[in-house]
Design a protein around this motif. Structure first.
Motif, PDB file in Angstrom:
ATOM      1  N   GLU A 110       0.821  -1.219   0.000  1.00  0.00           N
ATOM      2  CA  GLU A 110       0.000   0.000   0.000  1.00  0.00           C
ATOM      3  C   GLU A 110       0.855   1.269   0.000  1.00  0.00           C
ATOM      4  N   ALA A 111       2.108   1.181   0.423  1.00  0.00           N
ATOM      5  CA  ALA A 111       2.977   2.357   0.499  1.00  0.00           C
ATOM      6  C   ALA A 111       3.579   2.729  -0.858  1.00  0.00           C
ATOM      7  N   LEU A 112       3.387   1.907  -1.877  1.00  0.00           N
ATOM      8  CA  LEU A 112       3.935   2.181  -3.204  1.00  0.00           C
ATOM      9  C   LEU A 112       3.039   3.155  -3.959  1.00  0.00           C
ATOM     10  N   GLN A 113       3.632   4.260  -4.412  1.00  0.00           N
ATOM     11  CA  GLN A 113       2.911   5.233  -5.227  1.00  0.00           C
ATOM     12  C   GLN A 113       3.838   5.747  -6.311  1.00  0.00           C
ATOM     13  N   ASN A 114       3.453   5.527  -7.558  1.00  0.00           N
ATOM     14  CA  ASN A 114       4.218   6.044  -8.695  1.00  0.00           C
ATOM     15  C   ASN A 114       5.704   5.698  -8.624  1.00  0.00           C
ATOM     16  N   GLY A 115       6.011   4.468  -8.249  1.00  0.00           N
ATOM     17  CA  GLY A 115       7.391   4.006  -8.191  1.00  0.00           C
ATOM     18  C   GLY A 115       8.141   4.392  -6.935  1.00  0.00           C
ATOM     19  N   THR A 116       7.473   5.116  -6.032  1.00  0.00           N
ATOM     20  CA  THR A 116       8.114   5.626  -4.819  1.00  0.00           C
ATOM     21  C   THR A 116       7.535   4.968  -3.582  1.00  0.00           C
ATOM     22  N   CYS A 117       8.403   4.608  -2.651  1.00  0.00           N
ATOM     23  CA  CYS A 117       7.964   4.101  -1.353  1.00  0.00           C
ATOM     24  C   CYS A 117       7.593   5.299  -0.489  1.00  0.00           C
ATOM     25  N   MET A 118       6.352   5.384  -0.093  1.00  0.00           N
ATOM     26  CA  MET A 118       5.896   6.518   0.703  1.00  0.00           C
ATOM     27  C   MET A 118       6.334   6.406   2.171  1.00  0.00           C
ATOM     28  N   GLN A 119       6.962   5.290   2.556  1.00  0.00           N
ATOM     29  CA  GLN A 119       7.510   5.150   3.909  1.00  0.00           C
ATOM     30  C   GLN A 119       8.856   5.857   4.034  1.00  0.00           C
TER      31      GLN A 119
END
Length: 88
Positions: free
Chosen positions: A56-65
């Motif tokens: 769930e933390a993956l957004q547009n190739g980026t780890c949101m953590q």
């Protein structure tokens, strides 16, 4: 009254995004020039990316953590998933 649209969030890796992708080329160069002792073996790299793709933390190739491109973090054998309960 016009409805505000939210930008579409892609739960995808850089390699899954279409069009020109300089970020992906940068990741590929990074991994290709990394010393073998630091580079995650191909099979393990793909396993790590599969875990990230389902996160769930993956957004547009980026780890949101942590804010990194997941393909860069997964490329290094001395790195780990930043979640409190790491996926890899």
């Amino acid at each position: 009254m016009e409805e505000a649209t939210q930008p579409k969030v892609c739960r995808c890796l850089l390699r899954d995004m279409t069009g020109e992708n300089d970020y992906l080329r940068s990741v590929e160069r990074y991994r290709a020039t990394m010393p073998r002792r630091l580079r995650t073996p191909d099979a393990l790299y793909e396993t790590r990316l599969a875990c990230c793709r389902d996160c769930e933390a993956l957004q547009n190739g980026t780890c949101m953590q942590c804010g990194c491109y997941v393909e860069m973090r997964a490329a290094r054998s001395d790195m780990h998933c930043p979640l409190t309960a790491p996926r890899w």
